[in-house]
Motif scaffolding. Structure first.
Motif, mmCIF file in Angstrom:
data_model
loop_
_atom_site.group_PDB
_atom_site.id
_atom_site.type_symbol
_atom_site.label_atom_id
_atom_site.label_comp_id
_atom_site.label_asym_id
_atom_site.label_seq_id
_atom_site.Cartn_x
_atom_site.Cartn_y
_atom_site.Cartn_z
ATOM 1 N N ALA A 13 -47.263 24.041 -26.974
ATOM 2 C CA ALA A 13 -48.185 24.794 -27.825
ATOM 3 C C ALA A 13 -47.463 25.926 -28.545
ATOM 4 O O ALA A 13 -47.734 26.194 -29.723
ATOM 5 C CB ALA A 13 -49.343 25.337 -26.993
ATOM 6 N N VAL A 14 -46.528 26.576 -27.857
ATOM 7 C CA VAL A 14 -45.745 27.643 -28.485
ATOM 8 C C VAL A 14 -44.895 27.064 -29.618
ATOM 9 O O VAL A 14 -44.833 27.630 -30.719
ATOM 10 C CB VAL A 14 -44.862 28.366 -27.442
ATOM 11 N N ALA A 15 -44.263 25.927 -29.377
ATOM 12 C CA ALA A 15 -43.422 25.298 -30.399
ATOM 13 C C ALA A 15 -44.249 24.884 -31.618
ATOM 14 O O ALA A 15 -43.819 25.080 -32.764
ATOM 15 C CB ALA A 15 -42.698 24.090 -29.813
ATOM 16 N N VAL A 16 -45.428 24.346 -31.375
ATOM 17 C CA VAL A 16 -46.294 23.937 -32.489
ATOM 18 C C VAL A 16 -46.752 25.157 -33.276
ATOM 19 O O VAL A 16 -46.751 25.149 -34.514
ATOM 20 C CB VAL A 16 -47.496 23.107 -31.984
ATOM 21 N N ALA A 17 -47.114 26.228 -32.579
ATOM 22 C CA ALA A 17 -47.551 27.449 -33.262
ATOM 23 C C ALA A 17 -46.420 28.038 -34.103
ATOM 24 O O ALA A 17 -46.649 28.494 -35.230
ATOM 25 C CB ALA A 17 -48.052 28.475 -32.246
ATOM 26 N N ALA A 18 -45.206 28.021 -33.569
ATOM 27 C CA ALA A 18 -44.063 28.546 -34.326
ATOM 28 C C ALA A 18 -43.815 27.698 -35.575
ATOM 29 O O ALA A 18 -43.537 28.230 -36.659
ATOM 30 C CB ALA A 18 -42.820 28.588 -33.444
ATOM 31 N N ARG A 19 -43.914 26.388 -35.449
ATOM 32 C CA ARG A 19 -43.729 25.501 -36.604
ATOM 33 C C ARG A 19 -44.866 25.701 -37.601
ATOM 34 O O ARG A 19 -44.658 25.697 -38.817
ATOM 35 C CB ARG A 19 -43.680 24.045 -36.149
ATOM 36 N N ARG A 20 -46.090 25.892 -37.096
ATOM 37 C CA ARG A 20 -47.231 26.131 -37.972
ATOM 38 C C ARG A 20 -47.027 27.428 -38.761
ATOM 39 O O ARG A 20 -47.320 27.502 -39.953
ATOM 40 C CB ARG A 20 -48.528 26.187 -37.159
ATOM 41 N N ALA A 21 -46.503 28.451 -38.091
ATOM 42 C CA ALA A 21 -46.211 29.714 -38.773
ATOM 43 C C ALA A 21 -45.172 29.507 -39.873
ATOM 44 O O ALA A 21 -45.272 30.088 -40.958
ATOM 45 C CB ALA A 21 -45.730 30.756 -37.768
ATOM 46 N N GLU A 22 -44.199 28.665 -39.593
ATOM 47 C CA GLU A 22 -43.175 28.347 -40.588
ATOM 48 C C GLU A 22 -43.808 27.677 -41.818
ATOM 49 O O GLU A 22 -43.477 28.000 -42.958
ATOM 50 C CB GLU A 22 -42.123 27.441 -39.958
ATOM 51 N N ALA A 23 -44.733 26.759 -41.572
ATOM 52 C CA ALA A 23 -45.416 26.075 -42.678
ATOM 53 C C ALA A 23 -46.274 27.064 -43.470
ATOM 54 O O ALA A 23 -46.272 27.047 -44.707
ATOM 55 C CB ALA A 23 -46.274 24.927 -42.144
ATOM 56 N N THR A 34 -48.312 34.003 -25.821
ATOM 57 C CA THR A 34 -48.329 32.851 -24.917
ATOM 58 C C THR A 34 -47.003 32.722 -24.198
ATOM 59 O O THR A 34 -46.956 32.507 -22.982
ATOM 60 C CB THR A 34 -48.648 31.555 -25.692
ATOM 61 N N TRP A 35 -45.897 32.859 -24.940
ATOM 62 C CA TRP A 35 -44.574 32.722 -24.334
ATOM 63 C C TRP A 35 -44.330 33.811 -23.287
ATOM 64 O O TRP A 35 -43.799 33.541 -22.217
ATOM 65 C CB TRP A 35 -43.479 32.744 -25.392
ATOM 66 N N GLN A 36 -44.715 35.037 -23.590
ATOM 67 C CA GLN A 36 -44.503 36.134 -22.643
ATOM 68 C C GLN A 36 -45.279 35.889 -21.351
ATOM 69 O O GLN A 36 -44.800 36.209 -20.275
ATOM 70 C CB GLN A 36 -44.896 37.464 -23.273
ATOM 71 N N HIS A 37 -46.455 35.304 -21.475
ATOM 72 C CA HIS A 37 -47.254 34.988 -20.288
ATOM 73 C C HIS A 37 -46.659 33.796 -19.542
ATOM 74 O O HIS A 37 -46.570 33.790 -18.317
ATOM 75 C CB HIS A 37 -48.698 34.699 -20.691
ATOM 76 N N LEU A 38 -46.230 32.799 -20.289
ATOM 77 C CA LEU A 38 -45.719 31.557 -19.717
ATOM 78 C C LEU A 38 -44.354 31.748 -19.056
ATOM 79 O O LEU A 38 -44.115 31.246 -17.952
ATOM 80 C CB LEU A 38 -45.621 30.500 -20.820
ATOM 81 N N ALA A 39 -43.464 32.438 -19.743
ATOM 82 C CA ALA A 39 -42.083 32.569 -19.257
ATOM 83 C C ALA A 39 -41.554 33.975 -19.549
ATOM 84 O O ALA A 39 -40.770 34.174 -20.472
ATOM 85 C CB ALA A 39 -41.198 31.526 -19.928
#
Length: 135
Positions: free
Chosen positions: A37-47, A67-72
């Motif tokens: 989900a983090v990777a998709v959100a980052a790619r969506r931000a890029e778009a 999300t990333w800070q909570h996850l890892a």
């Protein structure tokens, strides 16, 4: 992957649609708080940024960062990558002060001893935006 290819070929609108589709699938699976989900959100931000929808892109990246800070919380490399993406976005949106502050935060996040693990091009981009030449 499809969105990355679409962005690479200059079709940001199609990339955004692919990211929206991926996010919908993740929601249906109850997987909105994971690394994918983090990777998709980052790619969506890029778009979104490619479409010059900077405010939406920043919101998307802020969500990915949270999300990333909570996850890892110890996932320094990915955190720095997301901050670098946000700094680049802020610079593109014309907010040089925020971009510098975000880039400096990315540099501060990565201890000098771990900087060899960061992509040299990414580290150079962070330093450029931050206006830093420190190693």
């Amino acid at each position: 992957l499809r969105a990355a290819i679409q962005l690479g070929s200059g079709d940001a609108a199609a990339a955004l649609a692919s990211c929206d589709e991926a996010q919908a699938m993740l929601r249906d699976l109850g997987e909105t708080q994971g690394a994918i989900a983090v990777a998709v959100a980052a790619r969506r931000a890029e778009a979104l940024a490619a479409l010059r929808r900077y405010a939406e892109a920043q919101t998307e990246l802020q969500s990915a960062l949270a999300t990333w800070q909570h996850l890892a919380p110890d996932g320094v490399r990915r955190h720095a990558e997301l901050l670098a993406q946000l700094a680049s976005l802020q610079a593109a949106a014309g907010d040089a002060r925020a971009a510098r502050a975000t880039a400096k935060a990315a540099l501060a996040l990565v201890p000098v001893r771990l900087r060899d693990e960061i992509d040299p091009a990414l580290l150079a981009a962070i330093r450029l935006i931050a206006g830093a030449s420190s190693r």
